[in-house]
Design a protein around this motif. Structure first.
Motif, PDB file in Angstrom:
ATOM      1  N   TYR A 175      -1.665   2.546   5.624  1.00 39.47           N
ATOM      2  CA  TYR A 175      -2.705   1.847   5.982  1.00 39.47           C
ATOM      3  C   TYR A 175      -3.846   2.064   4.744  1.00 39.47           C
ATOM      4  CZ  TYR A 175      -0.663   0.820  10.303  1.00 39.47           C
ATOM      5  OH  TYR A 175       0.111   0.270  11.259  1.00 39.47           O
ATOM      6  N   LEU A 176      -3.897   3.227   4.121  1.00 36.13           N
ATOM      7  CA  LEU A 176      -5.050   3.624   3.406  1.00 36.13           C
ATOM      8  C   LEU A 176      -4.743   3.949   1.933  1.00 36.13           C
ATOM      9  CD1 LEU A 176      -7.961   4.984   3.889  1.00 36.13           C
ATOM     10  CD2 LEU A 176      -7.005   7.235   4.254  1.00 36.13           C
ATOM     11  N   PRO A 177      -5.182   3.131   1.000  1.00 32.81           N
ATOM     12  CA  PRO A 177      -4.842   3.463  -0.406  1.00 32.81           C
ATOM     13  C   PRO A 177      -5.433   4.679  -0.905  1.00 32.81           C
ATOM     14  CG  PRO A 177      -5.748   1.224   0.156  1.00 32.81           C
ATOM     15  CD  PRO A 177      -5.733   2.090   1.268  1.00 32.81           C
ATOM     16  N   LEU A 178      -4.632   5.515  -1.599  1.00 26.34           N
ATOM     17  CA  LEU A 178      -5.047   6.971  -1.970  1.00 26.34           C
ATOM     18  C   LEU A 178      -6.124   6.797  -2.853  1.00 26.34           C
ATOM     19  CD1 LEU A 178      -4.401   9.929  -2.086  1.00 26.34           C
ATOM     20  CD2 LEU A 178      -3.517   9.567  -4.183  1.00 26.34           C
ATOM     21  N   LEU A 179      -6.093   5.749  -3.987  1.00 22.36           N
ATOM     22  CA  LEU A 179      -7.061   5.379  -4.957  1.00 22.36           C
ATOM     23  C   LEU A 179      -8.457   5.417  -4.289  1.00 22.36           C
ATOM     24  CD1 LEU A 179      -4.811   3.739  -7.614  1.00 22.36           C
ATOM     25  CD2 LEU A 179      -5.223   5.799  -7.654  1.00 22.36           C
ATOM     26  N   ALA A 180      -8.496   4.738  -3.155  1.00 19.48           N
ATOM     27  CA  ALA A 180      -9.710   4.447  -2.693  1.00 19.48           C
ATOM     28  C   ALA A 180     -10.279   5.694  -1.979  1.00 19.48           C
ATOM     29  CB  ALA A 180      -9.565   3.188  -1.523  1.00 19.48           C
ATOM     30  N   VAL A 181      -9.309   6.536  -1.194  1.00 19.41           N
ATOM     31  CA  VAL A 181     -10.098   7.849  -1.058  1.00 19.41           C
ATOM     32  C   VAL A 181     -10.471   8.545  -2.063  1.00 19.41           C
ATOM     33  CG1 VAL A 181      -9.347   9.888   0.196  1.00 19.41           C
ATOM     34  CG2 VAL A 181      -8.234   7.872   0.956  1.00 19.41           C
ATOM     35  N   HIS A 182      -9.964   8.493  -3.311  1.00 21.94           N
ATOM     36  CA  HIS A 182     -10.296   9.565  -4.275  1.00 21.94           C
ATOM     37  C   HIS A 182     -11.420   8.747  -4.922  1.00 21.94           C
ATOM     38  CE1 HIS A 182      -6.375  12.057  -4.834  1.00 21.94           C
ATOM     39  NE2 HIS A 182      -7.038  12.175  -3.700  1.00 21.94           N
ATOM     40  N   VAL A 225     -15.562   5.109   4.949  1.00 18.38           N
ATOM     41  CA  VAL A 225     -14.632   4.325   5.666  1.00 18.38           C
ATOM     42  C   VAL A 225     -13.337   4.792   4.951  1.00 18.38           C
ATOM     43  CG1 VAL A 225     -14.583   2.123   4.342  1.00 18.38           C
ATOM     44  CG2 VAL A 225     -13.663   2.144   6.726  1.00 18.38           C
ATOM     45  N   PHE A 226     -13.188   5.011   3.608  1.00 22.65           N
ATOM     46  CA  PHE A 226     -12.067   5.528   3.034  1.00 22.65           C
ATOM     47  C   PHE A 226     -11.917   7.089   2.842  1.00 22.65           C
ATOM     48  CE2 PHE A 226     -12.688   1.398   0.991  1.00 22.65           C
ATOM     49  CZ  PHE A 226     -11.514   0.679   1.264  1.00 22.65           C
ATOM     50  N   SER A 227     -12.074   7.547   3.929  1.00 22.08           N
ATOM     51  CA  SER A 227     -11.741   9.044   4.543  1.00 22.08           C
ATOM     52  C   SER A 227     -10.590   9.517   5.217  1.00 22.08           C
ATOM     53  CB  SER A 227     -13.170   9.452   5.110  1.00 22.08           C
ATOM     54  OG  SER A 227     -14.048   9.152   4.424  1.00 22.08           O
ATOM     55  N   ALA A 228      -9.742  10.612   4.820  1.00 25.90           N
ATOM     56  CA  ALA A 228      -8.724  11.005   5.465  1.00 25.90           C
ATOM     57  C   ALA A 228      -8.533  12.550   5.203  1.00 25.90           C
ATOM     58  CB  ALA A 228      -7.587  10.177   5.064  1.00 25.90           C
ATOM     59  N   ALA A 229      -8.108  13.262   6.116  1.00 20.17           N
ATOM     60  CA  ALA A 229      -8.142  14.653   5.899  1.00 20.17           C
ATOM     61  C   ALA A 229      -7.213  15.230   7.138  1.00 20.17           C
ATOM     62  CB  ALA A 229      -9.490  15.665   6.161  1.00 20.17           C
ATOM     63  N   LEU A 276      10.276  11.160  16.341  1.00 18.95           N
ATOM     64  CA  LEU A 276       9.897   9.744  16.504  1.00 18.95           C
ATOM     65  C   LEU A 276       8.379   9.727  16.476  1.00 18.95           C
ATOM     66  CD1 LEU A 276      12.244   8.331  19.210  1.00 18.95           C
ATOM     67  CD2 LEU A 276      12.366   8.245  16.758  1.00 18.95           C
ATOM     68  N   VAL A 277       7.605  10.899  16.543  1.00 18.93           N
ATOM     69  CA  VAL A 277       6.107  10.577  16.604  1.00 18.93           C
ATOM     70  C   VAL A 277       5.518  11.288  15.733  1.00 18.93           C
ATOM     71  CG1 VAL A 277       4.111  11.050  18.112  1.00 18.93           C
ATOM     72  CG2 VAL A 277       6.065  10.295  19.238  1.00 18.93           C
ATOM     73  N   VAL A 278       5.603  12.565  15.362  1.00 15.00           N
ATOM     74  CA  VAL A 278       5.094  13.160  14.297  1.00 15.00           C
ATOM     75  C   VAL A 278       4.920  12.711  12.763  1.00 15.00           C
ATOM     76  CG1 VAL A 278       5.056  15.329  12.849  1.00 15.00           C
ATOM     77  CG2 VAL A 278       5.415  15.522  15.258  1.00 15.00           C
ATOM     78  N   PRO A 279       6.157  11.906  12.474  1.00 10.33           N
ATOM     79  CA  PRO A 279       6.015  11.075  11.168  1.00 10.33           C
ATOM     80  C   PRO A 279       4.999   9.879  11.170  1.00 10.33           C
ATOM     81  CG  PRO A 279       8.265  11.756  11.638  1.00 10.33           C
ATOM     82  CD  PRO A 279       7.631  11.909  12.718  1.00 10.33           C
ATOM     83  N   LEU A 280       4.643   9.676  12.487  1.00  7.93           N
ATOM     84  CA  LEU A 280       3.720   8.429  12.267  1.00  7.93           C
ATOM     85  C   LEU A 280       2.418   8.802  11.661  1.00  7.93           C
ATOM     86  CD1 LEU A 280       4.299   6.764  15.703  1.00  7.93           C
ATOM     87  CD2 LEU A 280       5.382   6.421  13.456  1.00  7.93           C
ATOM     88  N   MET A 281       2.096  10.155  11.456  1.00  2.16           N
ATOM     89  CA  MET A 281       0.752  10.510  10.757  1.00  2.16           C
ATOM     90  C   MET A 281       1.039   9.951   9.346  1.00  2.16           C
ATOM     91  SD  MET A 281      -0.252  14.369  12.160  1.00  2.16           S
ATOM     92  CE  MET A 281       1.317  15.049  11.511  1.00  2.16           C
ATOM     93  N   ALA A 282       1.973  10.222   8.659  1.00  2.00           N
ATOM     94  CA  ALA A 282       2.311   9.947   7.358  1.00  2.00           C
ATOM     95  C   ALA A 282       2.469   8.340   7.162  1.00  2.00           C
ATOM     96  CB  ALA A 282       3.545  10.566   6.605  1.00  2.00           C
ATOM     97  N   PHE A 283       2.914   7.870   8.178  1.00  2.00           N
ATOM     98  CA  PHE A 283       3.102   6.411   8.218  1.00  2.00           C
ATOM     99  C   PHE A 283       1.865   5.425   8.079  1.00  2.00           C
ATOM    100  CE2 PHE A 283       3.387   2.458  10.629  1.00  2.00           C
ATOM    101  CZ  PHE A 283       4.439   1.702  10.060  1.00  2.00           C
ATOM    102  N   VAL A 284       0.927   6.231   8.906  1.00  2.00           N
ATOM    103  CA  VAL A 284      -0.512   5.381   8.978  1.00  2.00           C
ATOM    104  C   VAL A 284      -1.495   5.935   7.572  1.00  2.00           C
ATOM    105  CG1 VAL A 284      -2.701   5.545  10.086  1.00  2.00           C
ATOM    106  CG2 VAL A 284      -0.676   5.626  11.349  1.00  2.00           C
ATOM    107  N   ILE A 285      -1.232   7.091   7.114  1.00  4.74           N
ATOM    108  CA  ILE A 285      -2.034   7.538   5.929  1.00  4.74           C
ATOM    109  C   ILE A 285      -1.269   6.749   4.659  1.00  4.74           C
ATOM    110  CG2 ILE A 285      -2.455   9.298   4.240  1.00  4.74           C
ATOM    111  CD1 ILE A 285      -4.131   9.371   6.851  1.00  4.74           C
ATOM    112  N   LEU A 286      -0.021   6.678   4.758  1.00  4.26           N
ATOM    113  CA  LEU A 286       0.716   6.201   3.407  1.00  4.26           C
ATOM    114  C   LEU A 286       0.659   4.652   3.465  1.00  4.26           C
ATOM    115  CD1 LEU A 286       3.492   8.653   2.947  1.00  4.26           C
ATOM    116  CD2 LEU A 286       1.537   8.322   1.513  1.00  4.26           C
ATOM    117  N   ILE A 295       0.920  -1.398  -0.055  1.00  5.78           N
ATOM    118  CA  ILE A 295      -0.068   0.015   0.043  1.00  5.78           C
ATOM    119  C   ILE A 295       0.762   1.406   0.057  1.00  5.78           C
ATOM    120  CG2 ILE A 295      -1.657   1.247   1.243  1.00  5.78           C
ATOM    121  CD1 ILE A 295      -2.714  -1.331   2.041  1.00  5.78           C
ATOM    122  N   ALA A 296       2.079   1.107   0.867  1.00  5.13           N
ATOM    123  CA  ALA A 296       3.035   2.381   0.783  1.00  5.13           C
ATOM    124  C   ALA A 296       3.605   2.710  -0.524  1.00  5.13           C
ATOM    125  CB  ALA A 296       3.930   2.185   2.002  1.00  5.13           C
ATOM    126  N   LEU A 297       3.864   1.559  -1.160  1.00  9.43           N
ATOM    127  CA  LEU A 297       4.649   1.765  -2.585  1.00  9.43           C
ATOM    128  C   LEU A 297       3.418   2.288  -3.651  1.00  9.43           C
ATOM    129  CD1 LEU A 297       6.777  -1.415  -2.672  1.00  9.43           C
ATOM    130  CD2 LEU A 297       7.671   0.986  -2.641  1.00  9.43           C
TER     131      LEU A 297
END
Length: 366
Positions: free
Chosen positions: A183-190, A196-200, A171-181, A18-20
């Motif tokens: 765990y959540l496929p961008l194509l599904a969000v779009h 359930v496929f929502s993020a902001a 060590l903590v702040v980059p985990l936001m991107a870790f989770v979004i990239l 998913i991240a790739l």
């Protein structure tokens, strides 16, 4: 045990894939000339006790390369010199307006009330809500409008490039991107209609005025602690176009400056991000400990499998760190990051049962 390890390996491989996929599909803002007819833009900034940031933020905004925009700042009853420093930074610019926030009504969260007042004063065809600690480079506003047009967004959310300096930030702040990239496929969000496929990211939310009004504005999310996610779900529910993009060093922020700020800043939102469910939050804690911490304890009994798990976890963190311009070496401290998030989660649970968090002098009910 063998089945459990195999399942964890499967999950980590899935996160890496998913991240790739997201790395190759996630849009980035691009510098360049405006590629669409000029629209009037209202830049709306709620500010409460932001003396540390507001001068630099406003100077950057007033230097934007865009032909038709206004900047409206609302001083949300600050106890510091936010208002004075904002006036000094604006220097009498005719496209700047300073509002003084009204007292917080019952049933409203502070930021949502501030944004509601800002929206009422705005005249733009596009409304851009952004935080007082977010720095916009010259050309960033034009880049956002280009992306909004290209993607046909009703609501466009930008993930700013996060500046992290102290170890706790790194060590903590980059985990936001870790989770979004991860765990959540961008194509599904779009392209998938399900909420359930929502993020902001609340640090930058841009709306077409018509879409914002159709959603009910901030009045519709008045009680939401995580108003960005509430808006994202409403956009999906109403079959509008939710789009995301990376700030790509054009939109930059440093959220926190020390461990206490990191801990409390994340703790005030993390339970709301788990549906206000303590059970869901505990399950999330166990899930992440299982994926990224427990394998280190298996090295003595299952060395090969443990090394595979450790390597896969670090790989996902490396992929997301590289894409978001974070330090790659911090990926090797992923178990420490997860343990810090566990501490943050326990802080949120403590607040849950002792009256709710406090942030910038305001109490948040449970």
């Amino acid at each position: 045990m063998e089945f459990f390890i195999a399942f964890v390996i499967f999950l980590l491989v899935l996160l890496a894939l998913i991240a790739l996929l997201n790395v190759f599909t996630f849009p980035r803002l691009k510098r360049g000339v405006l590629s669409q007819p000029c629209q009037t833009v209202s830049v709306l900034i709620p500010a409460r006790d932001e003396a540390r940031n507001i001068g630099g933020t406003l100077k950057a905004w007033l230097a934007q390369v865009y032909p038709d925009y206004e900047v409206i700042l609302l001083d949300d009853q600050s106890s510091d010199t936010t208002c004075l420093l904002a006036e000094q930074a604006a220097g009498g610019a005719d496209h700047f307006q300073l509002l003084h926030g009204k007292p917080l009504p019952a049933g409203w969260k502070g930021k949502n009330w501030a944004c509601h007042q800002l929206a009422q004063a705005a005249r733009g065809d596009v409304l851009v809500f952004t935080d007082a600690d977010v720095r916009w480079e010259p050309g960033a506003l034009a880049a956002l409008l280009n992306e909004m047009s290209r993607s046909q967004a009703d609501m466009l959310t930008i993930w700013p490039t996060q500046v992290t300096q102290t170890l706790s930030e790194r060590l903590v702040v980059p985990l936001m991107a870790f989770v979004i990239l991860g765990y959540l496929p961008l194509l599904a969000v779009h392209h998938f209609p399900w909420p359930v496929f929502s993020a902001a990211m609340g640090q930058c939310l841009a709306f077409r005025r018509e879409a914002y009004l159709a959603l009910g504005g901030h009045a519709a999310v008045r009680a939401a602690l995580v108003e960005d996610m509430a808006f994202a779900r409403k956009v999906k529910t109403q079959k509008m176009h939710l789009r995301m993009a990376d700030g790509a060093d054009l939109i930059i922020t440093r959220m926190y400056h020390n461990w206490n700020e990191v801990r409390d800043g994340f703790a005030k939102n993390i339970l709301a991000g788990h549906g206000n469910s303590p059970l869901f939050l505990f399950a999330s804690i166990f899930f992440h400990l299982s994926l990224f911490v427990f394998p280190w304890f298996w090295l003595l009994v299952k060395p090969f499998q443990a090394l595979v798990l450790i390597a896969l976890g670090i790989l996902v963190r490396l992929i997301t760190a590289s894409f978001t311009r974070q330090r790659l070496m911090d990926a090797f401290l992923l178990p420490v990051s997860v343990l810090l998030m566990t501490v943050i989660s326990l802080r949120a649970m403590q607040w849950r049962f002792t009256g709710g968090p406090r942030w910038k002098g305001r109490a948040y009910e449970k």
